[in-house]
Enzyme design. Structure first.
Site, PDB file in Angstrom:
ATOM      1  N   CYS A  39      13.846  56.890  11.403  1.00 12.46           N
ATOM      2  CA  CYS A  39      14.421  55.599  11.005  1.00 12.46           C
ATOM      3  C   CYS A  39      13.690  55.018   9.805  1.00 12.46           C
ATOM      4  CB  CYS A  39      14.263  54.591  12.146  1.00 12.46           C
ATOM      5  SG  CYS A  39      15.374  54.873  13.525  1.00 12.46           S
ATOM      6  N   CYS A  43      14.961  49.335  10.884  1.00 13.40           N
ATOM      7  CA  CYS A  43      15.976  49.678  11.900  1.00 13.40           C
ATOM      8  C   CYS A  43      15.838  48.803  13.138  1.00 13.40           C
ATOM      9  CB  CYS A  43      15.874  51.139  12.300  1.00 13.40           C
ATOM     10  SG  CYS A  43      17.262  51.632  13.337  1.00 13.40           S
ATOM     11  N   CYS A  70      18.687  58.697  11.795  1.00 13.15           N
ATOM     12  CA  CYS A  70      19.305  57.724  12.694  1.00 13.15           C
ATOM     13  C   CYS A  70      20.685  57.344  12.147  1.00 13.15           C
ATOM     14  CB  CYS A  70      18.407  56.494  12.760  1.00 13.15           C
ATOM     15  SG  CYS A  70      19.146  55.056  13.533  1.00 13.15           S
ATOM     16  N   CYS A  73      20.536  53.272  10.886  1.00 15.57           N
ATOM     17  CA  CYS A  73      19.903  52.786   9.651  1.00 15.57           C
ATOM     18  C   CYS A  73      20.024  53.768   8.487  1.00 15.57           C
ATOM     19  CB  CYS A  73      18.439  52.423   9.902  1.00 15.57           C
ATOM     20  SG  CYS A  73      17.405  53.832  10.333  1.00 15.57           S
TER      21      CYS A  73
HETATM   22 ZN   LIG Z   1      17.371  53.802  12.759  1.00 14.92          ZN
END
Ligand SMILES: [Zn+2]
Length: 193
Positions: A39, A43, A70, A73
């Site tokens: 991330c 995030c 992810c 994000c």
């Molecule tokens: Zn994330």
């Protein structure tokens, strides 16, 4: 995936992760060993246990270590080539010239930290975003001065400068003449100076 014991997380990085601090975006990434996902600092996903967190200096590094980006994000977006997102920014600036534009607004558009944006933008265009935007406002104003009869103060507002006196100053700085004289000259109405 190979389970590595988490290494040391700098205190300010851990704080950034806890606070979803977007000013750290682009400066580091974090992977969560239990999920295999990485991330950006900002995030809003659930806070991992610190012992499961691994810090990376780039999205590339996280991918190389077999972490998956992810979905929330989108940390891999930064792998877009720099010239590509600088181009995107220039388009965005063009469409939003009539308003105030901050470095934070720009950073939001391309999901990078204001610091990283400032540096990369300058590297790619030779100008800081601030100077680039100011020049773009003057260019737009030149068009309006020549092609419309609008007053200087309404042109000033339309190119995103609320304060007409300030608009005249930046126009003069860049063109060496005031907007009024520029208009008169372009319209061939003679020598006002
Ligand atoms: Zn994330």
């Amino acid at each position: 995936m190979e389970k590595q014991k988490s290494t040391y997380i700098p205190e300010r990085y851990w704080r950034a992760i806890k606070n979803n601090d977007s000013t750290y975006n682009g400066l580091f990434y974090y992977g969560v060993q239990t999920t295999g996902i990485f991330c950006r600092p900002s995030c809003k996903s659930r806070l991992p246990l610190p012992e499961n967190v691994q810090i990376f200096s780039s999205a590339k590094e996280a991918l190389a270590k077999q972490f998956r980006p992810c979905k929330r994000c989108r940390p891999e977006q930064l792998l877009l080539p720099e010239d590509k997102w600088v181009e995107e920014l220039i388009d965005w600036i063009d469409c939003h010239l009539q308003r105030k534009i901050t470095l934070e607004d720009l950073a939001e558009v391309v999901h990078v930290s204001p610091y990283h944006l400032q540096r990369t933008f300058k590297k790619r265009t030779g100008k800081s975003p601030h100077v680039y935007i100011r020049n773009a406002r003057v260019e737009r104003a030149k068009e309006y001065l020549v092609s419309t009869d609008k007053s200087i103060s309404s042109i000033s507002k339309e190119v995103g400068v609320e304060n007409t006196a300030y608009f005249i100053t930046i126009f003069k700085d860049s063109m060496n003449v005031t907007p009024t004289i520029y208009r008169a000259r372009q319209q061939g109405r003679g020598n006002l100076c």
